[in-house]
Enzyme design. Structure first.
Site, mmCIF file in Angstrom:
data_model
loop_
_atom_site.group_PDB
_atom_site.id
_atom_site.type_symbol
_atom_site.label_atom_id
_atom_site.label_comp_id
_atom_site.label_asym_id
_atom_site.label_seq_id
_atom_site.Cartn_x
_atom_site.Cartn_y
_atom_site.Cartn_z
ATOM 1 N N SER A 12 0.849 -1.189 0.000
ATOM 2 C CA SER A 12 0.000 0.000 0.000
ATOM 3 C C SER A 12 0.886 1.240 0.000
ATOM 4 O O SER A 12 1.665 1.459 0.935
ATOM 5 C CB SER A 12 -0.883 0.019 1.243
ATOM 6 O OG SER A 12 -1.355 1.340 1.442
ATOM 7 N N HIS A 37 -1.179 -1.355 -4.377
ATOM 8 C CA HIS A 37 -2.455 -1.021 -3.729
ATOM 9 C C HIS A 37 -2.515 0.481 -3.451
ATOM 10 O O HIS A 37 -1.613 1.048 -2.832
ATOM 11 C CB HIS A 37 -2.563 -1.817 -2.426
ATOM 12 C CG HIS A 37 -3.861 -1.666 -1.704
ATOM 13 N ND1 HIS A 37 -4.990 -2.400 -2.018
ATOM 14 C CD2 HIS A 37 -4.224 -0.866 -0.664
ATOM 15 C CE1 HIS A 37 -5.974 -2.069 -1.199
ATOM 16 N NE2 HIS A 37 -5.539 -1.134 -0.371
ATOM 17 N N ASP A 39 -4.695 3.592 -1.924
ATOM 18 C CA ASP A 39 -5.760 3.910 -0.974
ATOM 19 C C ASP A 39 -6.305 5.315 -1.202
ATOM 20 O O ASP A 39 -5.623 6.303 -0.921
ATOM 21 C CB ASP A 39 -5.219 3.790 0.459
ATOM 22 C CG ASP A 39 -5.022 2.341 0.868
ATOM 23 O OD1 ASP A 39 -5.975 1.555 0.717
ATOM 24 O OD2 ASP A 39 -3.913 1.990 1.322
ATOM 25 N N MET A 41 -8.940 8.085 -0.088
ATOM 26 C CA MET A 41 -9.742 8.441 1.096
ATOM 27 C C MET A 41 -10.307 9.845 0.929
ATOM 28 O O MET A 41 -9.630 10.733 0.396
ATOM 29 C CB MET A 41 -8.861 8.408 2.348
ATOM 30 C CG MET A 41 -8.168 7.073 2.560
ATOM 31 S SD MET A 41 -7.357 7.039 4.168
ATOM 32 C CE MET A 41 -6.536 5.448 4.059
ATOM 33 N N HIS A 70 -8.364 1.056 -4.033
ATOM 34 C CA HIS A 70 -9.281 0.838 -2.902
ATOM 35 C C HIS A 70 -9.943 2.170 -2.565
ATOM 36 O O HIS A 70 -9.299 3.061 -2.028
ATOM 37 C CB HIS A 70 -8.439 0.307 -1.721
ATOM 38 C CG HIS A 70 -9.210 0.089 -0.467
ATOM 39 N ND1 HIS A 70 -8.587 -0.136 0.751
ATOM 40 C CD2 HIS A 70 -10.543 0.037 -0.213
ATOM 41 C CE1 HIS A 70 -9.505 -0.308 1.688
ATOM 42 N NE2 HIS A 70 -10.694 -0.199 1.131
ATOM 43 N N MET A 72 -12.087 4.399 -0.451
ATOM 44 C CA MET A 72 -12.720 4.625 0.856
ATOM 45 C C MET A 72 -13.406 5.974 0.764
ATOM 46 O O MET A 72 -13.009 6.962 1.398
ATOM 47 C CB MET A 72 -11.652 4.577 1.959
ATOM 48 C CG MET A 72 -11.185 3.142 2.231
ATOM 49 S SD MET A 72 -9.601 3.084 3.082
ATOM 50 C CE MET A 72 -8.507 3.176 1.666
ATOM 51 N N MET A 141 -11.219 -6.082 5.420
ATOM 52 C CA MET A 141 -10.461 -5.104 6.213
ATOM 53 C C MET A 141 -10.170 -5.696 7.588
ATOM 54 O O MET A 141 -11.090 -6.075 8.317
ATOM 55 C CB MET A 141 -11.259 -3.801 6.399
ATOM 56 C CG MET A 141 -11.519 -2.991 5.143
ATOM 57 S SD MET A 141 -10.047 -2.477 4.240
ATOM 58 C CE MET A 141 -9.145 -1.561 5.483
ATOM 59 N N ASP A 176 -6.553 -6.512 4.107
ATOM 60 C CA ASP A 176 -6.014 -5.157 4.158
ATOM 61 C C ASP A 176 -6.002 -4.640 5.592
ATOM 62 O O ASP A 176 -7.056 -4.413 6.187
ATOM 63 C CB ASP A 176 -6.860 -4.242 3.266
ATOM 64 C CG ASP A 176 -6.232 -2.873 3.069
ATOM 65 O OD1 ASP A 176 -5.127 -2.638 3.595
ATOM 66 O OD2 ASP A 176 -6.859 -2.039 2.385
ATOM 67 N N GLY A 177 -4.784 -4.464 6.130
ATOM 68 C CA GLY A 177 -4.635 -3.859 7.447
ATOM 69 C C GLY A 177 -3.892 -4.752 8.420
ATOM 70 O O GLY A 177 -4.283 -5.887 8.669
HETATM 71 C C1 DX5 Z 1 -6.217 1.373 5.619
HETATM 72 C C2 DX5 Z 1 -5.727 1.082 4.219
HETATM 73 C C3 DX5 Z 1 -4.607 0.123 4.149
HETATM 74 C C4 DX5 Z 1 -3.374 0.550 4.889
HETATM 75 C C5 DX5 Z 1 -2.698 -0.675 5.419
HETATM 76 O O1 DX5 Z 1 -7.369 2.131 5.558
HETATM 77 O O2 DX5 Z 1 -6.782 0.580 3.424
HETATM 78 O O3 DX5 Z 1 -4.331 -0.266 2.816
HETATM 79 O O4 DX5 Z 1 -2.488 1.270 4.108
HETATM 80 O O5 DX5 Z 1 -1.633 -0.260 6.184
HETATM 81 P P1 DX5 Z 1 -0.849 -1.227 7.187
HETATM 82 O O6 DX5 Z 1 -0.358 -2.384 6.387
HETATM 83 O O7 DX5 Z 1 0.221 -0.357 7.703
HETATM 84 O O8 DX5 Z 1 -1.853 -1.650 8.223
HETATM 85 ZN ZN ZN Z 2 -6.397 -0.320 1.376
#
Ligand code: DX5
Ligand code: ZN
Length: 225
Positions: A12, A37, A39, A41, A70, A72, A141, A176-177
């Protein structure tokens, strides 16, 4: 994008150097990343802001593998076309992001992308029972979305339930996470094939010194062997 269920690591870029995204994408791919990946947001669906379609478009020439986007964000539908045109291979929307996830998934496929559905930790596996033929990926998640570096929520049982629900459908299960060499093996055993990892991949490395990225990814893979 041919389908296979071999283990894939998707770093990510939320954990990358924000002033250096292009070089960071090239570095993680050189070091063995399978997918990248991304993200997105919106400061509304999740309490954090990152970037939108212009960034995805700018990154496209730097990513040779798969751009796994992804979202969000809420609403999703008004932005699908822009993310597809920006070069996304997979677009994942949250089931919690609105009342019409069925329509959203249809729209993602109609825009020429693979369609993913993401589930927050509190959403049960059964919530997607009627979506199984509309999806190419389920993103489970294992943190509450919004930030990197949070602690892992153990949801191996949910992953196993989803894998069973899918039967022989060609659908990826992505985690993810909080993925680390410690948390990854149980998730893969339960049926996951794509591991997103931010902090666990980028820690200790940089564009100037990318070897730790490779070592970090190997540590996750080897733990799962
Ligand atoms: C969280 C994201 C993830 C995040 C994961 O909202 O969707 O993709 O970057 O980060 P780590 O691996 O550090 O938990
Ligand atoms: Zn993500």
């Amino acid at each position: 994008m041919p389908f296979d269920r071999a283990l894939k690591i998707a770093p990510s870029i939320l954990a990358a150097d924000f002033a250096n995204f292009g070089a960071e994408c090239r570095a993680i791919e050189d070091q063995g990343a399978d997918w990248v990946h991304i993200d997105v947001m919106d400061g509304h669906f999740v309490p954090n802001l990152t970037f939108g379609p212009p960034m995805v478009k700018a990154l496209r020439p730097h990513v040779k593998t798969v751009m796994d986007v992804h979202l969000m964000i809420a609403p999703v539908d008004p932005y699908i076309e822009a993310f597809a045109e920006a070069g996304s291979d997979i677009i994942t929307a949250h089931i919690e992001a609105g009342p019409h996830i069925h329509r959203t998934l249809q729209a993602i496929r109609a825009a020429g992308c693979k369609a993913g559905v993401a589930l927050n930790p509190g959403t049960p596996a059964e919530a997607i029972a009627h979506l199984l033929d509309l999806i190419d990926l389920i993103c489970v998640m294992t943190v509450n979305p919004g930030f990197g570096g949070q602690s892992f929520v153990p949801l191996e049982g949910k992953v196993a339930t989803l894998r069973k629900m899918l039967g022989d459908r060609e659908v990826h299960i992505e985690i993810d996470g909080g993925v680390t060499p410690k948390t990854a093996p149980g998730l893969v055993t339960a049926g996951a094939d794509v591991l997103v990892a931010g902090s666990a991949v980028f820690k200790g490395g940089s564009v100037e010194d990318p070897a730790p990225y490779g070592a970090n990814m190997r540590a996750i893979r080897e733990a799962c062997d």
